[in-house]
Design an enzyme around this catalytic site. Structure first.
Site, PDB file in Angstrom:
ATOM      1  N   PRO A   2       0.845  -1.208   0.000  1.00  0.00           N
ATOM      2  CG  PRO A   2      -0.496  -1.427   1.884  1.00  0.00           C
ATOM      3  CD  PRO A   2       0.678  -2.016   1.192  1.00  0.00           C
ATOM      4  CD  GLU A   3       2.803   2.998  -4.417  1.00  0.00           C
ATOM      5  OE1 GLU A   3       2.900   4.184  -4.783  1.00  0.00           O
ATOM      6  OE2 GLU A   3       3.003   2.049  -5.181  1.00  0.00           O
TER       7      GLU A   3
END
Ligand SMILES: [Zn+2]
Length: 268
Positions: A2-3
């Protein structure tokens, strides 16, 4: 992994559902998934705490506790934080919190790289870089960060000590939007191109947040739902497919050990 947009989406979901909730029970299924920087037992310290707020710093989820301590979560590759009414069956559940209102928070992590960490000040990783959506992150600031950097611009965008929260997907997408070749030397960009990159970074991150993140592998939000930005990706994961702008085939190369997607005609 996840960014920024995915973590931001999770944080917004958690903020709505767990703020003000009192933790009634802590179940640790995988001890190595928790880290305790405080004197005392993780479970005992957390039981009875109330979650005062949920925020994001870089890719960290920061749950502020009423006592002044902080529960910080980094999801790494496959971590998930899901709020649910009852504890769902999950072989990858590492930690479960039960709230006094009857709800549950499940920290699930297939590959076990993610961590839940109890700290006094919430600062887990020292030396985190600029938040790209912070008003202080201006084109001039970006130019300053790039100055004297001889490495590829793509690698610089991934460096969490320089700009925090951008990962492989959004670095590829922002460089495409800005028309910049990912292997180009970071300090070789003209002022106009730095401004284009600055605009592209903010635009792609904000658009992805509006679409509630990109689900290409494991990401789901705090309700367990997939994001929608994977349908908007212009280059990431599109090797051999035609560029949406010029129809040339999208290429994949390795830069700094990371798969990198770009259009050889649109990105110079
Ligand atoms: Zn193109």
């Amino acid at each position: 992994m996840p960014e920024l947009p995915e973590v931001e989406t999770i944080v917004r979901g958690l903020a709505k559902t767990v703020t003000g909730q009192r933790i009634a029970e802590v179940r640790i299924e995988t001890p190595r998934s928790v880290v305790n920087d405080l004197p005392g037992d993780f479970t005992e310290l957390l039981c009875g705490e109330t979650i005062a707020g949920v925020t994001r710093r870089a890719k960290f989820i920061v749950l502020s506790l009423a006592s002044g301590c902080t529960l910080t979560v980094h999801l790494r590759m496959t971590g998930r934080l899901i709020v649910e009414r009852a504890p769902a069956e999950d072989p990858y559940a590492r930690v479960r919190l039960r709230f006094q209102n009857g709800g549950w928070l499940r920290f699930s992590d297939m590959r076990k790289f993610g961590r839940m960490r109890l700290t006094t000040d919430g600062l887990w990783a020292a030396g985190l870089g600029d938040e790209p959506l912070d008003p202080a992150f201006t084109p001039r600031r970006l130019a300053g960060l790039l100055a004297g950097r001889r490495g590829p611009i793509k690698s610089l965008l991934l460096d969490q000590h320089v700009i925090a929260g951008v990962g492989n997907i959004y670095a590829c997408e922002a460089l495409f939007q800005a028309g910049i070749h990912p292997a180009r030397r970071a300090d070789s960009l003209s002022k106009a191109r730095v401004e284009r990159l600055h605009r592209a970074l903010i635009r792609v991150l904000e658009h992805a947040i509006a679409m509630r993140g990109t689900s290409v592998e494991h990401y789901v939000d705090a309700e367990g739902l997939e994001g929608g930005f994977q349908n908007n990706l212009a280059v990431y994961g599109r090797e051999g497919l035609s560029c949406l702008r010029c129809h040339a085939p999208v290429k994949r190369v390795t830069i700094g050990q990371r798969g990198t997607f770009y259009c050889p005609r649109c990105q110079r």
